[in-house]
Scaffold this active site. Sequence first.
Site, short mmCIF file in Angstrom:
data_model
loop_
_atom_site.label_atom_id
_atom_site.label_comp_id
_atom_site.label_asym_id
_atom_site.label_seq_id
_atom_site.Cartn_x
_atom_site.Cartn_y
_atom_site.Cartn_z
N ASP A 1 0.85 -1.20 0.00
CA ASP A 1 0.00 0.00 0.00
C ASP A 1 0.89 1.25 0.00
O ASP A 1 1.82 1.36 0.81
CB ASP A 1 -0.91 -0.02 1.24
CG ASP A 1 -1.95 1.09 1.21
OD1 ASP A 1 -3.14 0.77 1.04
OD2 ASP A 1 -1.57 2.27 1.36
N ILE A 2 0.60 2.16 -0.93
CA ILE A 2 1.39 3.38 -1.02
C ILE A 2 1.12 4.25 0.22
O ILE A 2 -0.04 4.36 0.66
CB ILE A 2 1.07 4.17 -2.31
CG1 ILE A 2 1.32 3.26 -3.53
CG2 ILE A 2 1.92 5.43 -2.40
CD1 ILE A 2 0.99 3.91 -4.86
N HIS B 1 -5.42 14.57 -9.22
CA HIS B 1 -5.73 13.17 -9.48
C HIS B 1 -4.94 12.58 -10.65
O HIS B 1 -4.55 11.41 -10.63
CB HIS B 1 -7.24 13.06 -9.73
CG HIS B 1 -7.81 11.73 -9.42
ND1 HIS B 1 -7.96 10.75 -10.36
CD2 HIS B 1 -8.27 11.21 -8.25
CE1 HIS B 1 -8.49 9.68 -9.79
NE2 HIS B 1 -8.70 9.93 -8.52
N GLU C 1 -4.79 2.46 -4.20
CA GLU C 1 -3.32 2.49 -4.21
C GLU C 1 -2.78 1.27 -3.49
O GLU C 1 -1.75 1.32 -2.85
CB GLU C 1 -2.78 3.78 -3.60
CG GLU C 1 -3.70 4.46 -2.61
CD GLU C 1 -3.83 3.72 -1.29
OE1 GLU C 1 -4.80 2.94 -1.17
OE2 GLU C 1 -3.00 3.93 -0.39
#
Length: 317
Positions: free
Chosen positions: A197-198, A210, A240
Amino acid sequence: YLIKKPNSDLLYSTRLIERVYKNNFIKALIVDGSESFRNQLAENLQQFGLASLHSSDANTTLELLKNHSDIQLVLIDLDISGDIQGVELVEAIRAQFPSTSLAVLGMTPHGYNSQLSIEFLKKGANDFITKPFVKEQLNLRIMQVLEMLDTIQEKSIEATIDPLTQLKNRRALEVESKVLIQSALLTNKPLSVAMIDIDHFKVVNDTYGHDVGDDVLKLISKVLKSNFRKKDLIVRNGGEEFCVVLDDLSLEKVINLFEKLIKKIASTPYEKDDVVINITASIGLFHGINNNIKPMLSLADKKLYVAKKTGRNKLVS
Ligand code: GH3
Ligand code: MG
Ligand code: MG
Ligand code: MG
């Protein structure tokens, strides 16, 4: 069998030619007991740029299909050489080559019961054509089954590929992890399931917009791809968040791989014009086996949560 008709170069033949040129190359396989018919048909296909292989029986056909993955179309007569008949051959082909990989066109000899032609469709042929046929009719049917193959392939790709990153999606994860689990259970080897996960990705979106966020997701996807083997399952889980499933690796090796990945992500900033964005990611890793992907994902997710709670930019296994 094949009636030559003058001026047959009509609309569909033109479309067939255009299609062949657009796709460069289409290889067909002709399965028919008569050599002279095979040659005649091959010559006709050649006029439209379709190269063809020949066979007269079921076993040779299956062998050829196994060794020539570039075959897109198989034309099969009902009445072929050997013990296995055309309809049964279609069934055998479909058991190994689903409609996403191959188009099948049945050919019914003149005077045969129409019920037999219907069997072609029941066993998985895309269509059938009754002999004798004129070239135009043949070309039209070929066009249609090839277009059908295109559509089926497009839909199947759409269903499993994430359009933004071109990584596999969750649906693909469900299907492909089953295969990995089966073989891991059989060989008694562990799987590695990682949730990636970023970190603070919302800040990227909020600060740069965005579109830049999307570009960052693409960049991370490239880094992910470059870090693993071609056979490894790399998935954009949503948002993400990514998931990687690896087989046949020791815990030590996997930890090394993901430590390397974390460093790679941290040292690959997003750069465009004057904007430089440093990105980090957190990873939760599960190493072991379960007969279902879900508990493995959820254990990896728990480790990810720990990574987030204890500072981010790290692997927790
Ligand atoms: P954490 O370190 O705890 O993971 O923080 P975070 O900000 O990364 O996590 P959070 O779940 O709060 O935010 C994720 C953000 O990802 C929110 C959402 O707008 C964004 N996001 C999800 N999908 C996309 C996408 O396809 N494109 C872009 N640009 N942003 C996306
Ligand atoms: Mg989050
Ligand atoms: Mg995040
Ligand atoms: Mg998230």
